[in-house]
Design an enzyme around this catalytic site. Structure first.
Site, short mmCIF file in Angstrom:
data_model
loop_
_atom_site.label_atom_id
_atom_site.label_comp_id
_atom_site.label_asym_id
_atom_site.label_seq_id
_atom_site.Cartn_x
_atom_site.Cartn_y
_atom_site.Cartn_z
CG HIS A 129 -2.03 0.97 1.16
ND1 HIS A 129 -1.85 2.32 1.34
CD2 HIS A 129 -3.36 0.79 0.93
CE1 HIS A 129 -3.02 2.93 1.23
NE2 HIS A 129 -3.96 2.02 0.98
CG HIS A 188 38.05 54.63 -7.00
ND1 HIS A 188 36.95 54.73 -6.18
CD2 HIS A 188 39.13 54.53 -6.16
CE1 HIS A 188 37.34 54.73 -4.91
NE2 HIS A 188 38.65 54.60 -4.88
CB SER A 318 29.03 40.47 -34.98
OG SER A 318 28.13 41.37 -35.60
#
Length: 463
Positions: A129, A188, A318
């Site tokens: 079962h 930076h 490209s």
């Protein structure tokens, strides 16, 4: 016309294709949740098979399950574990948040296959079962979270960590290959003091090494299993010792050190360990994004960019510009990282939604976690094999950029003072002259003093 058999559940009879092992509840789920195309990950299917096999063994060891039935469950579950029954797990991610439909899908498949192995009639629930035997001592509420942890831990250990180690090794090889090449640093995005290209790559290698360590640190939490908590964490309907025994069996099946979670209420209601582990994966994605970005920017060009690195040319770039080649591996990896960031946002919110005794965002959490692991593992290998190993230094461009950098003036600051050094750099930039011309011409140093101080090879470590 497809032949069917009649399966039943507490709602009554329903027809299921004769050649399918699932039963009534999985069939109802197919009709009730026609949402999207995202199926339950096969890693979850395998993990559910592991849980069912381990539970059967534990129940037999504790005297709860007839060995004849238990052995059939073990054999059927092994077929699930081995991927032989993958086609019989058709349910989507978008279902009940506890994963009940997928747990019952596993119960029904294992039950019907075990019945077949014992010579019975599929759909009869005899002699095996789906609830009484396959799901014995279990609830979906502890089974699906357990399967989540098994699946995620397995894929992290067997897929993601090896992929990251592969990338780390390739980066370390570049550290050695580039150690002699002095280049200008950038902070930076502006010119800064020199370092070697090897030092720059050592930062990337260290990021990956740290990512590996962070992910490994989260594994103990993933290896704690909810199984044995049953419906709300109390362990109702599970025998004493079941939680520990089933974890022991799962560890034996997988070869991974799974243990029983010390608190089942937390294991069912909260998935903090999933959020924590994916947090380390998310941090890894952040690291890989930075690495991929740096590499594609350093490889920009070939004539009008930074051009310090030459990246492997894998395909045309490209459809309109002949001869163009793009940093496609970097782009693929960064897209994967963005997807992982999104997965983490969803997974974090889902992890916060454990209302009372159960979190009901389990399938979403499992899917997002496993997708992140697979994408990052695949992308790390692709990035390594198709990009990192083939990176070459463009030493002519690197030297040209170093020679014209104004930030070499930093070496003069201790000798002539910060303000004077700044004047030299600004004047050279304004006039388009060299540091030597302004420093010597302005009377700050002699030619000999300039040569003795402004030497890039002496500027790549502590003074």
């Amino acid at each position: 016309m497809t032949s069917t058999r009649t399966e039943t559940d507490t709602f009554g009879p329903i027809e299921v294709a004769s050649d399918r092992y699932w039963g009534a509840q999985a069939q109802r789920s197919l009709g009730n949740f026609k949402i999207g195309w995202e199926k339950q990950p096969l890693a979850i299917v395998r993990a559910l098979g592991i849980v069912k096999q381990a539970a059967a063994r534990a129940n037999m060891a504790l005297g709860r399950l007839d060995p004849a039935i238990g052995d059939a469950i073990v054999k059927a579950a092994q077929e699930v574990i081995d991927g032989k029954l993958d086609e019989h797990f058709p349910l989507v991610v978008w279902q009940t948040g506890s994963g009940t439909q997928s747990n019952m899908n596993a119960n029904e498949v294992v039950s019907n296959r075990a019945i077949e192995l014992l010579g019975g009639v599929m759909g009869s629930k005899k002699p095996v079962h789906p609830n009484d035997h396959v799901n014995m001592s279990q609830s979906s509420n502890d089974t699906y979270p357990t399967a989540m942890h098994i699946a995620c831990a397995e894929r992290v250990i067997h897929d993601l960590l090896p992929a990251l180690k592969h990338l780390h090794k390739a980066l370390e090889e570049k550290v050695k290959a580039f150690d002699h090449i002095i280049k200008i640093g950038r902070t930076h995005t502006q010119d800064a003091t020199p370092l070697t290209l090897g030092q720059e790559f050592s930062g990337y290698a260290a990021q990956v090494a740290s990512s590996i360590k962070r992910i490994e640190m989260t594994l103990p939490g993933l290896c704690e299993l909810a199984q044995g908590g049953t419906a709300v964490g109390t362990g109702l309907n599970a025998p004493v010792g079941f939680a520990e025994k089933v974890a022991e069996e799962i560890a034996a099946i997988t070869g991974i050190g799974f243990t029983s979670a010390p608190n089942k209420f937390e294991a069912l209601a909260a998935h903090d360990s999933m959020v924590f582990s994916h947090g380390a994966i998310n941090a890894t994605a952040a690291a890989l994004f930075k690495i991929a970005n740096d590499i594609r920017f350093l490889g920009s060009g070939p004539r009008s960019g930074l051009g310090e690195l030459s990246l492997p040319e894998n395909e045309p770039g490209s459809s309109i510009m002949p001869g163009k080649v793009n940093p496609t591996q970097c782009e693929a990896l960064t897209q994967v990282c963005v997807q992982v960031f999104g997965n983490h946002a969803a997974l974090t919110f889902a992890g916060s939604q454990g209302h009372f005794e159960l979190n009901v965002y389990n399938p979403l959490m499992a899917y997002n976690f496993l997708q992140s692991v697979q994408l990052l593992a695949d992308a790390a290998i692709s990035f390594t094999d198709n990009c990192v190993v083939g990176i070459e230094a463009r030493e002519d461009n690197i030297k040209a950029a170093l020679d014209r950098s104004l930030m070499l003036v930093t070496a003069l600051a201790p000798k002539i003072g910060y303000d004077n050094a700044a004047k030299i750099a600004k004047t050279a930039h304004k006039n388009g002259t060299t540091l030597r011309e302004e420093a010597v011409g302005g009377g700050y140093v002699t030619d000999e003093e300039f040569d003795a101080v402004v030497r890039p090879e002496t500027m790549i470590g502590p003074a």
